[in-house]
Design a protein around this motif. Structure first.
Motif, PDB file in Angstrom:
ATOM      1  N   LYS A  44     -12.465   0.851  10.840  1.00  0.00           N
ATOM      2  CA  LYS A  44     -13.555  -0.121  10.664  1.00  0.00           C
ATOM      3  C   LYS A  44     -13.764  -0.447   9.201  1.00  0.00           C
ATOM      4  O   LYS A  44     -13.897  -1.634   8.824  1.00  0.00           O
ATOM      5  CB  LYS A  44     -14.846   0.425  11.277  1.00  0.00           C
ATOM      6  N   ASP A  45     -13.790   0.568   8.354  1.00  0.00           N
ATOM      7  CA  ASP A  45     -13.999   0.332   6.924  1.00  0.00           C
ATOM      8  C   ASP A  45     -12.868  -0.506   6.332  1.00  0.00           C
ATOM      9  O   ASP A  45     -13.112  -1.427   5.535  1.00  0.00           O
ATOM     10  CB  ASP A  45     -14.093   1.667   6.183  1.00  0.00           C
ATOM     11  N   ILE A  46     -11.633  -0.180   6.703  1.00  0.00           N
ATOM     12  CA  ILE A  46     -10.491  -0.944   6.206  1.00  0.00           C
ATOM     13  C   ILE A  46     -10.556  -2.383   6.712  1.00  0.00           C
ATOM     14  O   ILE A  46     -10.317  -3.341   5.955  1.00  0.00           O
ATOM     15  CB  ILE A  46      -9.167  -0.278   6.641  1.00  0.00           C
ATOM     16  N   ALA A  47     -10.881  -2.568   7.995  1.00  0.00           N
ATOM     17  CA  ALA A  47     -10.944  -3.912   8.575  1.00  0.00           C
ATOM     18  C   ALA A  47     -11.999  -4.766   7.883  1.00  0.00           C
ATOM     19  O   ALA A  47     -11.765  -5.945   7.572  1.00  0.00           O
ATOM     20  CB  ALA A  47     -11.233  -3.816  10.077  1.00  0.00           C
ATOM     21  N   GLN A  48     -13.165  -4.206   7.642  1.00  0.00           N
ATOM     22  CA  GLN A  48     -14.233  -4.979   7.007  1.00  0.00           C
ATOM     23  C   GLN A  48     -13.874  -5.354   5.569  1.00  0.00           C
ATOM     24  O   GLN A  48     -14.160  -6.468   5.118  1.00  0.00           O
ATOM     25  CB  GLN A  48     -15.540  -4.189   7.069  1.00  0.00           C
ATOM     26  N   LEU A  49     -13.241  -4.424   4.851  1.00  0.00           N
ATOM     27  CA  LEU A  49     -12.789  -4.745   3.497  1.00  0.00           C
ATOM     28  C   LEU A  49     -11.706  -5.811   3.535  1.00  0.00           C
ATOM     29  O   LEU A  49     -11.723  -6.759   2.730  1.00  0.00           O
ATOM     30  CB  LEU A  49     -12.264  -3.486   2.805  1.00  0.00           C
ATOM     31  N   MET A  50     -10.753  -5.679   4.435  1.00  0.00           N
ATOM     32  CA  MET A  50      -9.695  -6.687   4.555  1.00  0.00           C
ATOM     33  C   MET A  50     -10.275  -8.069   4.804  1.00  0.00           C
ATOM     34  O   MET A  50      -9.816  -9.059   4.226  1.00  0.00           O
ATOM     35  CB  MET A  50      -8.752  -6.313   5.700  1.00  0.00           C
ATOM     36  N   GLU A  51     -11.262  -8.138   5.662  1.00  0.00           N
ATOM     37  CA  GLU A  51     -11.861  -9.442   5.959  1.00  0.00           C
ATOM     38  C   GLU A  51     -12.516 -10.042   4.720  1.00  0.00           C
ATOM     39  O   GLU A  51     -12.366 -11.239   4.445  1.00  0.00           O
ATOM     40  CB  GLU A  51     -12.868  -9.311   7.094  1.00  0.00           C
ATOM     41  N   GLY A 263       7.387  -5.363   6.256  1.00  0.00           N
ATOM     42  CA  GLY A 263       6.407  -4.363   5.855  1.00  0.00           C
ATOM     43  C   GLY A 263       6.862  -3.628   4.614  1.00  0.00           C
ATOM     44  O   GLY A 263       8.053  -3.340   4.439  1.00  0.00           O
ATOM     45  N   LEU A 264       5.913  -3.311   3.744  1.00  0.00           N
ATOM     46  CA  LEU A 264       6.213  -2.667   2.469  1.00  0.00           C
ATOM     47  C   LEU A 264       5.504  -1.323   2.365  1.00  0.00           C
ATOM     48  O   LEU A 264       4.285  -1.228   2.572  1.00  0.00           O
ATOM     49  CB  LEU A 264       5.743  -3.541   1.300  1.00  0.00           C
ATOM     50  N   TRP A 265       6.262  -0.266   2.031  1.00  0.00           N
ATOM     51  CA  TRP A 265       5.664   0.966   1.543  1.00  0.00           C
ATOM     52  C   TRP A 265       5.663   0.836   0.019  1.00  0.00           C
ATOM     53  O   TRP A 265       6.723   0.798  -0.604  1.00  0.00           O
ATOM     54  CB  TRP A 265       6.479   2.181   1.958  1.00  0.00           C
ATOM     55  N   SER A 266       4.507   0.717  -0.557  1.00  0.00           N
ATOM     56  CA  SER A 266       4.448   0.392  -1.988  1.00  0.00           C
ATOM     57  C   SER A 266       3.225   1.026  -2.630  1.00  0.00           C
ATOM     58  O   SER A 266       2.332   1.533  -1.940  1.00  0.00           O
ATOM     59  CB  SER A 266       4.410  -1.127  -2.187  1.00  0.00           C
ATOM     60  N   TYR A 267       3.210   0.970  -3.959  1.00  0.00           N
ATOM     61  CA  TYR A 267       2.043   1.408  -4.722  1.00  0.00           C
ATOM     62  C   TYR A 267       1.969   0.568  -5.979  1.00  0.00           C
ATOM     63  O   TYR A 267       2.966   0.426  -6.693  1.00  0.00           O
ATOM     64  CB  TYR A 267       2.119   2.897  -5.087  1.00  0.00           C
ATOM     65  N   LEU A 268       0.804  -0.006  -6.235  1.00  0.00           N
ATOM     66  CA  LEU A 268       0.579  -0.808  -7.437  1.00  0.00           C
ATOM     67  C   LEU A 268      -0.093   0.036  -8.501  1.00  0.00           C
ATOM     68  O   LEU A 268      -1.123   0.668  -8.242  1.00  0.00           O
ATOM     69  CB  LEU A 268      -0.290  -2.030  -7.114  1.00  0.00           C
ATOM     70  N   GLY A 269       0.480   0.039  -9.697  1.00  0.00           N
ATOM     71  CA  GLY A 269      -0.088   0.802 -10.797  1.00  0.00           C
ATOM     72  C   GLY A 269      -0.272  -0.048 -12.038  1.00  0.00           C
ATOM     73  O   GLY A 269       0.218  -1.187 -12.115  1.00  0.00           O
ATOM     74  N   ASP A 270      -0.972   0.501 -13.027  1.00  0.00           N
ATOM     75  CA  ASP A 270      -1.126  -0.199 -14.306  1.00  0.00           C
ATOM     76  C   ASP A 270       0.218  -0.317 -15.018  1.00  0.00           C
ATOM     77  O   ASP A 270       0.464  -1.264 -15.752  1.00  0.00           O
ATOM     78  CB  ASP A 270      -2.129   0.542 -15.191  1.00  0.00           C
ATOM     79  N   THR A 271       1.076   0.690 -14.817  1.00  0.00           N
ATOM     80  CA  THR A 271       2.439   0.654 -15.340  1.00  0.00           C
ATOM     81  C   THR A 271       3.386   1.031 -14.202  1.00  0.00           C
ATOM     82  O   THR A 271       2.971   1.622 -13.198  1.00  0.00           O
ATOM     83  CB  THR A 271       2.637   1.661 -16.493  1.00  0.00           C
ATOM     84  N   HIS A 272       4.651   0.697 -14.377  1.00  0.00           N
ATOM     85  CA  HIS A 272       5.636   1.040 -13.357  1.00  0.00           C
ATOM     86  C   HIS A 272       5.730   2.550 -13.199  1.00  0.00           C
ATOM     87  O   HIS A 272       5.800   3.059 -12.064  1.00  0.00           O
ATOM     88  CB  HIS A 272       7.005   0.455 -13.743  1.00  0.00           C
ATOM     89  N   GLU A 273       5.722   3.287 -14.296  1.00  0.00           N
ATOM     90  CA  GLU A 273       5.855   4.741 -14.231  1.00  0.00           C
ATOM     91  C   GLU A 273       4.671   5.390 -13.540  1.00  0.00           C
ATOM     92  O   GLU A 273       4.819   6.364 -12.795  1.00  0.00           O
ATOM     93  CB  GLU A 273       6.052   5.316 -15.638  1.00  0.00           C
ATOM     94  N   GLN A 274       3.473   4.849 -13.778  1.00  0.00           N
ATOM     95  CA  GLN A 274       2.301   5.386 -13.096  1.00  0.00           C
ATOM     96  C   GLN A 274       2.415   5.179 -11.590  1.00  0.00           C
ATOM     97  O   GLN A 274       2.151   6.086 -10.791  1.00  0.00           O
ATOM     98  CB  GLN A 274       1.026   4.715 -13.610  1.00  0.00           C
ATOM     99  N   PHE A 368      -6.346   3.763  -0.880  1.00  0.00           N
ATOM    100  CA  PHE A 368      -5.745   2.583  -0.273  1.00  0.00           C
ATOM    101  C   PHE A 368      -6.671   1.373  -0.385  1.00  0.00           C
ATOM    102  O   PHE A 368      -6.206   0.245  -0.561  1.00  0.00           O
ATOM    103  CB  PHE A 368      -5.398   2.842   1.189  1.00  0.00           C
ATOM    104  N   LYS A 369      -7.983   1.574  -0.304  1.00  0.00           N
ATOM    105  CA  LYS A 369      -8.901   0.454  -0.516  1.00  0.00           C
ATOM    106  C   LYS A 369      -8.731  -0.125  -1.911  1.00  0.00           C
ATOM    107  O   LYS A 369      -8.768  -1.347  -2.108  1.00  0.00           O
ATOM    108  CB  LYS A 369     -10.342   0.911  -0.296  1.00  0.00           C
ATOM    109  N   ASP A 370      -8.547   0.759  -2.893  1.00  0.00           N
ATOM    110  CA  ASP A 370      -8.287   0.286  -4.249  1.00  0.00           C
ATOM    111  C   ASP A 370      -6.994  -0.532  -4.299  1.00  0.00           C
ATOM    112  O   ASP A 370      -6.928  -1.563  -4.978  1.00  0.00           O
ATOM    113  CB  ASP A 370      -8.212   1.471  -5.209  1.00  0.00           C
ATOM    114  N   GLN A 371      -5.966  -0.077  -3.582  1.00  0.00           N
ATOM    115  CA  GLN A 371      -4.710  -0.821  -3.525  1.00  0.00           C
ATOM    116  C   GLN A 371      -4.902  -2.201  -2.891  1.00  0.00           C
ATOM    117  O   GLN A 371      -4.362  -3.206  -3.366  1.00  0.00           O
ATOM    118  CB  GLN A 371      -3.669  -0.029  -2.733  1.00  0.00           C
TER     119      GLN A 371
END
Length: 391
Positions: A44-51, A263-274, A368-371
């Motif tokens: 529910k929390d993820i769905a509401q944020l996505m919307e 579909g992507l398994w991914s992670y966004l960071g401030d830098t690539h190494e992070q 994940f919400k931050d992502q």
């Protein structure tokens, strides 16, 4: 052209605790019933944020008996009806209803009710299953791949008849529907699904796992759309071309990537190494779960080693993180790098419209919400040309 951004949450409750190769062994994980039930609040929390952020579809997976806390949602129609009460626009995708664990008419009924109660916000998806503990417990074959596929294909035929025919009958190896029994003074010859989905024809999605010619021919014959996730880019390219070619053989002309989702398994960071550092323990947790089930497809030798339902099988300890990153099966990136990657996908596959962000095992809901916020703020506008709502 990429138009739709969605999320896959398969229903885990790990929340970042003791993950990775140095963390708790998979088969030693146990969670309380209350913790396992928290998947619905997380959803529910993820769905509401996505919307709020402008995403399009929240996908989830049907699974059973997973006391280890990985995939804890057993009924996707009920799940979708619940989430529709707490959102206004977001759609909910079945990724996937495992046909072999259902009587096909019961599954058709459940989805039809959900279609009506959500005002058309449910998306139908089908799969053959990959957990022996689940499928064999429900009395269907899993270790026998040919028997599993045979049953699955007959069940799919029944579900489609139930959805789309005002009255139907079926006579096959596994089902005779209806039985010829006396009823109200006549012999029963056909039945009607009550109610049927309001929105017909029903859109159908299926995972692309082994990429066999038979699987692509089945999908093309029935106009089924395909989902790819966690696969090395060389196989993604092969499958996109094979899917297009199979559809052409059935008289359907598609652009490369059309009627498919990546579909992507991914992670966004401030830098690539992070990003790379943050992603590694999450990747390792995924390997702990998926490798023994034969669900990783990163190298040709893995593709040649088949497990249940023809998927690749190998030993978890043999997975090399750097090799997987090089093949873009998992993607650590800055937002600029992710945007460039998706733009490159658009150039190579002009018909590709759907991108699905995986909420991986071991990632916490807060992380994940931050992502999701980062992706919506810094990547999505490059494809939609608009800002997103503030959190």
């Amino acid at each position: 052209m990429i138009k739709y951004f969605s999320v896959l949450y398969a229903g885990h409750v790990l929340e970042g605790d003791t993950i990775g190769f140095k963390g708790t062994p998979l088969d030693e994980r146990r969670y309380s019933n209350e913790r396992l039930a928290s998947v619905f609040e997380i959803s529910k929390d993820i769905a509401q944020l996505m919307e709020r952020l402008g995403y399009d579809i929240l996908w989830s997976a049907e699974h059973h008996f997973q006391r280890e806390g990985y995939e804890c949602i057993p009924n996707l129609s009920t799940w979708g009806v619940y989430l529709a009460q707490h959102t206004k626009r977001l759609k909910f995708g079945c990724a996937f209803n495992v046909l072999t664990m259902w009587h096909p008419i019961r599954l058709a009924e459940d989805f039809a009710v959900a279609d009506i109660l959500t005002n058309g916000r449910m998306i139908f998806g089908i799969g053959r299953g990959y957990h022996t503990r689940e499928v064999e417990t429900f009395g269907a074959p899993m270790l026998d791949d040919a028997a599993n596929r045979e049953l699955f294909e007959e069940q799919f035929e029944i579900v489609m008849k139930a959805f789309h025919e005002e009255a139907f009958s079926h006579s096959g190896k596994h089902y005779t529907l209806p039985p010829e029994v006396p009823y109200r003074g006549y012999t029963l010859k056909d039945i009607t699904l009550v109610p049927r989905p309001i929105r017909r024809p029903v859109e159908v999605w299926q995972p692309i796992v082994s990429g066999t010619p038979r699987a692509f021919d089945f999908m093309a014959k029935h106009g089924i759309k395909g989902v790819m996730l966690g696969t090395a880019e060389q196989f993604i390219d092969q499958w996109i071309h094979a899917y297009q070619e199979a559809n052409a053989r059935h008289g359907r002309t598609l652009q490369l990537g059309e009627n498919m989702a990546l579909g992507l398994w991914s992670y966004l960071g401030d830098t690539h190494e992070q990003a790379k550092s943050k992603l590694q323990p999450i990747f390792e947790e995924h390997v702990k779960f998926a490798a023994p089930l034969g669900m990783l497809r990163y190298r040709q030798d893995q593709m040649q080693q088949l497990g249940p339902t023809g998927v690749a099988r190998h030993i978890a300890a043999g997975v090399d993180y750097e090799d997987v990153l090089a093949k873009k099966a998992w993607i650590p990136a800055t937002t600029a790098e992710m945007t460039d990657y998706l733009k490159d996908l658009e150039r190579r596959y002009p018909g590709l419209e759907h991108i699905i962000l995986g909420f991986p095992f071991g990632a916490s809901a807060a992380d994940f919400k931050d992502q999701l916020q980062r992706f919506a703020r810094d990547v999505m506008p490059a494809f939609r040309g608009r800002a997103v709502a503030a959190h």
